[in-house]
Design a protein around this motif. Structure first.
Motif, PDB file in Angstrom:
ATOM      1  N   MET A   1      25.561  24.961  34.078  1.00  0.00           N
ATOM      2  CA  MET A   1      24.684  25.758  34.934  1.00  0.00           C
ATOM      3  C   MET A   1      24.551  25.106  36.307  1.00  0.00           C
ATOM      4  O   MET A   1      24.456  23.883  36.407  1.00  0.00           O
ATOM      5  N   THR A   2      24.567  25.913  37.339  1.00  0.00           N
ATOM      6  CA  THR A   2      24.308  25.439  38.696  1.00  0.00           C
ATOM      7  C   THR A   2      22.797  25.327  38.868  1.00  0.00           C
ATOM      8  O   THR A   2      22.070  26.264  38.550  1.00  0.00           O
ATOM      9  N   MET A   3      22.334  24.160  39.325  1.00  0.00           N
ATOM     10  CA  MET A   3      20.885  23.945  39.353  1.00  0.00           C
ATOM     11  C   MET A   3      20.437  23.262  40.630  1.00  0.00           C
ATOM     12  O   MET A   3      21.092  22.355  41.122  1.00  0.00           O
ATOM     13  N   LEU A   4      19.295  23.727  41.140  1.00  0.00           N
ATOM     14  CA  LEU A   4      18.640  23.074  42.267  1.00  0.00           C
ATOM     15  C   LEU A   4      17.259  22.677  41.758  1.00  0.00           C
ATOM     16  O   LEU A   4      16.450  23.539  41.414  1.00  0.00           O
ATOM     17  N   VAL A   5      17.025  21.385  41.657  1.00  0.00           N
ATOM     18  CA  VAL A   5      15.885  20.879  40.900  1.00  0.00           C
ATOM     19  C   VAL A   5      14.982  20.008  41.763  1.00  0.00           C
ATOM     20  O   VAL A   5      15.397  18.945  42.223  1.00  0.00           O
ATOM     21  N   VAL A   6      13.767  20.466  41.998  1.00  0.00           N
ATOM     22  CA  VAL A   6      12.760  19.621  42.647  1.00  0.00           C
ATOM     23  C   VAL A   6      12.036  18.865  41.546  1.00  0.00           C
ATOM     24  O   VAL A   6      11.491  19.476  40.628  1.00  0.00           O
ATOM     25  N   THR A   7      12.073  17.540  41.610  1.00  0.00           N
ATOM     26  CA  THR A   7      11.443  16.745  40.551  1.00  0.00           C
ATOM     27  C   THR A   7      11.119  15.346  41.040  1.00  0.00           C
ATOM     28  O   THR A   7      11.685  14.883  42.034  1.00  0.00           O
ATOM     29  N   HIS A   8      10.202  14.714  40.354  1.00  0.00           N
ATOM     30  CA  HIS A   8       9.922  13.295  40.615  1.00  0.00           C
ATOM     31  C   HIS A   8      10.487  12.437  39.496  1.00  0.00           C
ATOM     32  O   HIS A   8      10.258  11.239  39.469  1.00  0.00           O
ATOM     33  N   GLU A   9      11.170  13.084  38.548  1.00  0.00           N
ATOM     34  CA  GLU A   9      11.725  12.342  37.418  1.00  0.00           C
ATOM     35  C   GLU A   9      13.021  11.670  37.854  1.00  0.00           C
ATOM     36  O   GLU A   9      14.107  12.271  37.822  1.00  0.00           O
ATOM     37  N   MET A  10      12.925  10.421  38.243  1.00  0.00           N
ATOM     38  CA  MET A  10      14.093   9.754  38.805  1.00  0.00           C
ATOM     39  C   MET A  10      15.154   9.458  37.744  1.00  0.00           C
ATOM     40  O   MET A  10      16.336   9.361  38.057  1.00  0.00           O
ATOM     41  N   GLY A  11      14.725   9.305  36.493  1.00  0.00           N
ATOM     42  CA  GLY A  11      15.696   9.114  35.419  1.00  0.00           C
ATOM     43  C   GLY A  11      16.600  10.329  35.323  1.00  0.00           C
ATOM     44  O   GLY A  11      17.835  10.219  35.242  1.00  0.00           O
ATOM     45  N   PHE A  12      15.987  11.505  35.364  1.00  0.00           N
ATOM     46  CA  PHE A  12      16.745  12.760  35.332  1.00  0.00           C
ATOM     47  C   PHE A  12      17.661  12.843  36.554  1.00  0.00           C
ATOM     48  O   PHE A  12      18.838  13.172  36.448  1.00  0.00           O
ATOM     49  N   ALA A  13      17.097  12.520  37.711  1.00  0.00           N
ATOM     50  CA  ALA A  13      17.877  12.595  38.958  1.00  0.00           C
ATOM     51  C   ALA A  13      19.117  11.717  38.862  1.00  0.00           C
ATOM     52  O   ALA A  13      20.229  12.121  39.219  1.00  0.00           O
ATOM     53  N   ARG A  14      18.924  10.514  38.345  1.00  0.00           N
ATOM     54  CA  ARG A  14      20.014   9.553  38.272  1.00  0.00           C
ATOM     55  C   ARG A  14      21.079   9.968  37.263  1.00  0.00           C
ATOM     56  O   ARG A  14      22.272   9.894  37.514  1.00  0.00           O
ATOM     57  N   GLU A  15      20.601  10.459  36.099  1.00  0.00           N
ATOM     58  CA  GLU A  15      21.549  10.730  35.018  1.00  0.00           C
ATOM     59  C   GLU A  15      22.178  12.115  35.092  1.00  0.00           C
ATOM     60  O   GLU A  15      23.319  12.309  34.697  1.00  0.00           O
ATOM     61  N   VAL A  16      21.416  13.086  35.560  1.00  0.00           N
ATOM     62  CA  VAL A  16      21.897  14.469  35.517  1.00  0.00           C
ATOM     63  C   VAL A  16      22.308  14.977  36.903  1.00  0.00           C
ATOM     64  O   VAL A  16      23.201  15.806  37.032  1.00  0.00           O
ATOM     65  N   GLY A  17      21.647  14.450  37.930  1.00  0.00           N
ATOM     66  CA  GLY A  17      21.901  14.946  39.282  1.00  0.00           C
ATOM     67  C   GLY A  17      23.282  14.548  39.778  1.00  0.00           C
ATOM     68  O   GLY A  17      23.684  13.400  39.677  1.00  0.00           O
TER      69      GLY A  17
END
Ligand code: ADP
Ligand code: MG
Length: 255
Positions: free
Chosen positions: A201-217
């Motif tokens: 899926m194409t995703m644009l994600v506003v988040t403060h979850e840096m673990g997610f950002a690092r692993e999934v972004g």
């Protein structure tokens, strides 16, 4: 280069005298997960809301393109895009909010089904079936008849995700989808988002979850005072931010 789903150029948005977006440029390619971070008030939600035209930009350009719909929206602060074009655009963009925005008087299935009936004009029977199927896919098969008040925050957010996915969007926008959740419920929703990303899926994600950002972004975008000041591979930005404002922001959230 993979094809672009979304291209934003020089996007401006003001509320009265307050200029919130001051010329945002951003491209999201098919299958990409772009994570947006930035201080509260920097314009992240406004940017997402402009993308699906919940807010009307004052200036700039939004180009959406997939196999089903290819349209460039140019804004000059005066003319609104054609209602039918806006309507169509929104059917291709799924949005998940911090506060789930479910109808309290409707069951999980009816929340999803209503979106299908309203947006895609799907007949009730077909919409109900698709809704149940989508809820099942997201692990809520036993909750189709539950009202939001009977569900945990995490389950409610998964219903909201199912509602967005049921429309078969080309891109999903997430606006701090986990920040209203109790800490123990955050992981389940992030897991669902990770699964979606893995499915392509194409995703644009506003988040403060840096673990997610690092692993999934795939890409991390840092927004500050209405502009994107830095973007790049998530790991690079997190490990070695170049801009002083990015450095300061990351220091403030990573302890
Ligand atoms: P973020 O999501 O990064 O926290 P927002 O996009 O929500 O930032 O808000 C950016 C700025 O725009 C804030 O100062 C906010 O108060 C203002 N703002 C957002 N929406 C509106 C609105 N509908 N009317 C007036 N001001 C708004
Ligand atoms: Mg916000």
């Amino acid at each position: 280069m993979t094809e672009q789903i979304l291209r934003i150029e020089n996007l401006h948005k003001s509320f009265g005298d307050l200029e919130v977006l001051k010329g945002v440029d951003l491209v999201v390619r098919k299958g990409e997960v772009v994570v947006v971070i930035g201080r509260s008030g920097s314009g992240k939600s406004t940017m997402l809301r402009c993308i699906n035209l919940l807010e009307m930009p004052n200036q700039g350009l939004i180009h959406f393109r997939d196999e089903r719909f290819d349209r460039e929206f140019a804004f000059d602060g005066r003319h609104r895009p054609k209602a039918s074009d806006m309507q169509q655009l929104r059917t291709h963009i799924g949005m998940v909010f911090q506060h789930f925005n479910l109808w309290p008087h409707l069951t999980a299935r009816d929340n999803v089904s209503l979106a299908l009936r309203r947006v895609l004009k799907m007949p009730v029977k077909e919409a109900d079936a698709r809704a149940a199927q989508q809820l099942e896919r997201i692990g809520l098969a036993d909750k189709v008849n539950a009202y939001p008040s009977m569900l945990s925050g995490g389950q409610q957010q998964r219903v909201a995700i199912a509602r967005a996915l049921a429309l078969d969007p080309a891109i999903m926008l997430f606006d701090e989808a986990t920040s209203a959740l109790d800490p123990e419920l955050v992981a389940g929703v992030l897991e669902e988002m990770r699964r979606l990303a893995n499915e392509g899926m194409t995703m644009l994600v506003v988040t403060h979850e840096m673990g997610f950002a690092r692993e999934v972004g795939d890409r991390l975008v840092f927004m500050n005072r209405g502009v994107i000041v830095e973007e790049g591979p998530a790991r690079d930005i997190i490990n070695a931010p170049q801009h002083p404002e990015t450095q300061e922001f990351l220091r403030s959230i990573i302890h």
